[in-house]
Design an enzyme around this catalytic site. Structure first.
Site, PDB file in Angstrom:
ATOM      1  CB  CYS A 197     -24.505   1.535   4.032  1.00 14.74           C
ATOM      2  SG  CYS A 197     -23.804   1.096   5.585  1.00 14.74           S
TER       3      CYS A 197
ATOM      4  CG  HIS B 215     -20.736   9.112   5.281  1.00 13.84           C
ATOM      5  ND1 HIS B 215     -22.108   9.052   5.355  1.00 13.84           N
ATOM      6  CD2 HIS B 215     -20.306   7.833   5.262  1.00 13.84           C
ATOM      7  CE1 HIS B 215     -22.487   7.784   5.362  1.00 13.84           C
ATOM      8  NE2 HIS B 215     -21.420   7.030   5.318  1.00 13.84           N
TER       9      HIS B 215
ATOM     10  NE  ARG C  34     -12.794   2.400   4.278  1.00 14.17           N
ATOM     11  CZ  ARG C  34     -12.508   2.006   5.514  1.00 14.17           C
ATOM     12  NH1 ARG C  34     -11.666   2.682   6.239  1.00 14.17           N
ATOM     13  NH2 ARG C  34     -13.069   0.929   6.008  1.00 14.17           N
ATOM     14  CB  CYS C  35      -6.994  -0.833   1.253  1.00 12.69           C
ATOM     15  SG  CYS C  35      -6.024   0.129   0.095  1.00 12.69           S
TER      16      CYS C  35
ATOM     17  CE  LYS D 252     -20.466  -0.008  -1.555  1.00 15.24           C
ATOM     18  NZ  LYS D 252     -20.545  -1.055  -0.590  1.00 15.24           N
TER      19      LYS D 252
ATOM     20  NE  ARG E  99      -2.299  -1.529   3.450  1.00 12.94           N
ATOM     21  CZ  ARG E  99      -2.690  -1.288   4.697  1.00 12.94           C
ATOM     22  NH1 ARG E  99      -3.763  -0.576   4.916  1.00 12.94           N
ATOM     23  NH2 ARG E  99      -2.003  -1.750   5.716  1.00 12.94           N
ATOM     24  CD  GLU E 100       4.558  -0.415  -1.736  1.00 13.15           C
ATOM     25  OE1 GLU E 100       3.375  -0.623  -2.111  1.00 13.15           O
ATOM     26  OE2 GLU E 100       5.393  -1.327  -1.660  1.00 13.15           O
ATOM     27  CG  LEU E 101      -0.846   5.424  -4.858  1.00 11.96           C
ATOM     28  CD1 LEU E 101       0.254   6.287  -5.452  1.00 11.96           C
ATOM     29  CD2 LEU E 101      -1.784   4.921  -5.964  1.00 11.96           C
TER      30      LEU E 101
ATOM     31  CG  ASP F 224     -25.604  -3.483  11.294  1.00  8.86           C
ATOM     32  OD1 ASP F 224     -26.654  -2.829  11.456  1.00  8.86           O
ATOM     33  OD2 ASP F 224     -24.598  -3.364  12.012  1.00  8.86           O
TER      34      ASP F 224
HETATM   35  N1  GLN Z   1     -23.478  -1.325  13.237  1.00  7.09           N
HETATM   36  C1  GLN Z   1     -22.475  -0.863  12.354  1.00  7.09           C
HETATM   37  C2  GLN Z   1     -21.850   0.396  12.906  1.00  7.09           C
HETATM   38  O1  GLN Z   1     -22.519   1.149  13.524  1.00  7.09           O
HETATM   39  C3  GLN Z   1     -23.017  -0.592  10.982  1.00  7.09           C
HETATM   40  C4  GLN Z   1     -21.945  -0.117  10.049  1.00  7.09           C
HETATM   41  C5  GLN Z   1     -22.383   0.011   8.622  1.00  7.09           C
HETATM   42  O2  GLN Z   1     -23.532   0.144   8.341  1.00  7.09           O
HETATM   43  N2  GLN Z   1     -21.454  -0.008   7.706  1.00  7.09           N
HETATM   44  O3  GLN Z   1     -20.695   0.670  12.697  1.00  7.09           O
HETATM   45 ZN    ZN Z   2     -24.389   2.057   7.451  1.00  7.47          ZN
END
Ligand code: GLN
Ligand code: ZN
EC number: 2.1.1.14
Length: 767
Positions: free
Chosen positions: A654, A705, A525-526, A116, A17-19, A609
């Protein structure tokens, strides 16, 4: 006769992951842009040489990117919205501003949206046309990288995202129609034509244009758009450079005839996903005599060794129709880890079953060599025999207990009783929650301190007891804080988890873990998905102790937190010797055990989830149900069908883009769902309304986010909008996702505002 080998694209993040490291260093100011450029150049050279040494004929260039290849294409075409141009930054500055937003002396702009990439966990940036967009050739990146390779003695095949896919995935803020005669489409085509002409001049033999969007269902006008673009582009070859039209992630049977007639020099077909349809199309329409079919036999999305006998069979099938067959990766290798080298944690007799990007190069070459041998020669071929031995069915023994459990399942195991509306009434009484109950999605900030303790435990620097005590202290503090600000349904905070999938995998039988098998997810991000190696079952209770502890510390309802079977599978490397449906069922039974143990331990609300459920929805509508939802949705039901009527089952997703599968989401039969809906896109509320959605729902009221703290006012307005579309009895108030990537500084004030907003609305409703 030798057979041409071609790689569609190679991972660019680097073996270690050098980059990622150098770019993140640049963002933090730890190194300058020259260091980034130098590392990038070294990585490109290393990757080209690896492919050259493996004997690959058509080695890609321009598959490198600082952030994302869609973003690079937007820059190539000068599709740079005004707000970024106005910052007047240098080339890299503009690129990173589009990718991540910019806040500084030059201004304050948000990033382009991210989505995505088809059914992968890779995210691309969504290009945006605005009124001022002037499409023109705006970058020399591809030419420079071609020259860079040439200087190393390697004649590469430049690769681009094709114009059709680019246009279909872009946003057009001015709603300019993609009218064929209008400037936009013609201007885009003109740039690609210019690019081809330039490569002809530079001495390239092949240029690859990726058109994965061709594997989707067509809307009216799509085929005309495609034809009109390429009618303009292809003449620019002037017989000097060849064009490979590359498709992947599915079949192009519905346009194969058109594509074939256009006279591409090469057509890349995915012979893993969409294999049968692609082969049928070739069988039916044949292959233009000047066209080479690039048989995508080496899977670009799995980590398993290729089955050579199957690949050779596919090549043979194509050869019935044409003598011009090259062997290729089915898609870019971007979606697989770099190399199995250094995976010392996995026994050699297991590791031999895996092929990451570097190993796949060797496979490609070996398949090409085998494909040029006669049947007689193949019978005696040692490489082929060694490969066949990997698939003799002895890789991993089946677990009879798992098979037995699955065999005994009946329809009743997939149906929870009583019906949901009745349960919802009982739960309201049992839980005693107010109207518009407030909660969170599960995780609270994973601070540096928490990660450091986990690292110490891993290295044996602290005892398990000390670690557990540390986590318990985190839970205590988190509960106290939640009580103070007045949330209704509490969570323990998920401090014990590194990742919502790996954590469960580590506590299930049947999984393997790598040290370094990172795959790019977005930008720098990986992710490092675990591997499903054998039959899955639960080794021991996973979360019960933590949840029970948390519940013992409060009088509030404590929500248990689990990851669902579909998401665990979608964010792991699945097996290929049994179906996804079978693996999901095994996972469902394992999580079902956990659900029942949580319930027995006194947990009254359990969230399962399914963050990644939509990600793997098939690209063709006709496949949605038969190939996916028909087993994914029942698998979720299997997880929770045996709980008491009063136990409330939540799920979380999500994304809010499930308007088109809203009934399937409802059919999961959860009592409550929370989902991301905070970026202005509230169309899902209409869908909920129109579908008479039964599940109670918490559309996220603020965006986690971003570090921004939403005001109480703002959240109140949001709730108002939600209540216009939904029955107040069915609405929950929560953020749009887990809080683990956030800091305490923004998390707590935001949640305070959330609770205050909910209370204010309740008060108004009471009047
Ligand atoms: N329960 C997980 C969290 O709160 C849900 C994460 C997700 O939806 N990616 O981190
Ligand atoms: Zn989520």
């Amino acid at each position: 006769m030798s057979v041409l080998t071609s790689v569609s694209g190679f991972p660019r993040i680097g073996q270690n992951r050098e980059l990622k490291k150098i770019i993140e260093g640049y963002w933090k100011g730890a190194n300058d842009i020259d260091a980034v450029r130098a590392t990038a150049k070294e990585l490109r050279a290393k990757h080209w040489k690896l492919q050259q040494e493996a004997g690959i004929d058509l080695i890609p260039s321009n598959d490198f990117s600082y952030y994302d290849q869609m973003l690079d294409t937007a820059i190539l075409l000068n599709v740079i919205p005004q707000r970024y141009q106005r910052l007047s930054l240098d080339a890299e500055g503009t690129l990173f501003a589009m990718a991540r937003g910019y806040q500084g002396e030059a201004g304050d702009v948000t990033a382009l949206p991210m989505k995505k990439w088809f059914t992968t966990n890779y995210h691309y940036l969504v290009p945006e046309f605005d009124a001022a967009t002037e499409v023109k050739l705006n970058s020399t990146k591809a030419f420079d990288e071609f020259a860079e390779a040439k200087a190393l003695g390697i004649l590469t095949k430049p690769v681009f995202i094709g114009p059709y896919t680019f246009l279909k995935l872009s946003r057009n803020s001015e709603a300019q129609e993609l009218d064929l005669d209008k400037g936009l489409v013609q201007a885009v085509a003109a740039v690609y034509a210019q690019v081809l002409a330039k490569f002809a001049e530079l001495g390239a033999e092949w240029v690859q244009l990726d058109e994965p969007y061709l594997v989707l269902d067509k809307e009216p006008g799509d085929v005309e758009l495609f034809k009109s673009l390429y009618a303009k582009i292809l003449p620019a070859r002037e017989g000097k450079v060849k064009v490979l039209l590359n498709t992947y992630f599915g079949h192009i049977a519905d346009v194969y005839e058109t594509v074939n007639l256009l006279g591409f020099d090469g057509i890349g077909l995915d012979l893993n996903e969409g294999r049968d349809e692609n082969l049928d199309a070739v069988e039916r329409y044949g292959v233009n005599s000047a066209t080479t079919i690039f048989a995508g036999v080496v899977n670009g999305r799995n980590i398993w060794r290729n089955n050579y006998a199957i690949s050779l069979g596919l090549i043979d099938a194509l050869r019935e129709k044409t003598g011009n067959v090259a062997v290729s990766t089915a898609s870019s290798l971007l979606h697989v880890p770099f190399s199995t080298e250094g995976e010392t944690g996995i026994d050699a007799d297991k590791l031999k079953h895996f092929a990451f990007a570097v190993e796949k190069l060797g496979e490609l070459k070996e398949i090409a060599t085998l494909a040029s041998k006669s049947d007689e020669e193949l019978k005696a071929d040692a490489a082929l025999a060694a490969n066949q031995a990997l698939f003799d069915g002895t890789r991993t023994p089946a677990d009879p207990a798992v098979a037995d459990r699955i065999a005994k399942l009946t329809d009743a195991d997939f149906v929870r009783q009583p019906a949901r509306t009745e349960r919802q009434k009982l739960q309201r009484e049992a839980l005693g929650l107010p109207l518009l109950p407030t909660t969170t999605i599960g995780s609270f900030p994973q601070t540096k301190e928490i990660r450091a303790e986990r690292a110490k435990l891993r290295k044996g620097e602290i005892t398990k007891e000390a670690y557990d005590a540390f986590i318990k202290a985190q839970i205590d503090a988190c509960i106290k804080h939640q009580e103070e600000i007045g949330l209704d349904v509490l969570v323990h905070g998920e401090f014990e988890r590194n990742d919502m999938v790996e954590y469960f995998g580590q506590n299930l039988n049947g999984f393997l873990f790598t040290k370094n098998a990172w795959v790019q997810s977005y930008g720098t991000r990986c992710v490092k998905p675990p591997i499903v190696w054998g039959d899955v079952s639960r080794a021991k209770p996973i979360t019960v102790e933590w949840s029970a502890y948390a519940q013992s510390r409060t009088d509030h309802v404590m929500k248990g937190m689990l990851t669902g079977p579909v998401t665990i599978l979608n964010w792991s490397w699945p097996r290929e010797d049994i179906t996804h449906e079978q693996q999901t069922q095994q996972l469902a039974l394992a999580i079902r055990d956990e659900v029942l143990d949580l319930e027995a331990a006194g947990i009254k609300v359990i969230q399962i989830d399914e963050a990644a459920l939509r990600e793997k929805l098939p690209l063709r509508k006709s496949d949605w149900h038969v190939k996916y939802l028909d087993w994914a949705v029942p698998a979720f039901r299997l997880v929770h069908s045996a709980v008491k009527p009063t136990t409330q089952i939540h799920t979380h997703m999500c994304y809010s883009e499930f308007n088109d599968i809203i009934r399937d989401i409802d059919a999961m039969d959860a009592d409550v769902i929370s989902f991301e809906a905070s970026r202005g896109d509230l169309v899902v509320l209409d869908a909920i309304h129109d579908a008479h959605f039964e599940t109670e729902a918490g559309p996220g009221v603020y965006d986690i986010h971003s570090p921004r703290i939403p005001s109480e006012q703002e959240i109140e307005e949001r709730i108002g909008e939600i209540l216009k579309k939904m029955d107040v009895e069915k609405v929950w108030i929560n953020p749009d996702c887990g809080l683990k990537t956030r800091g305490d500084a923004e998390t707590w004030p935001s949640l305070k505002h959330l609770v205050a907003a909910a209370k204010a609305v309740r008060a108004k409703l009471a009047k």
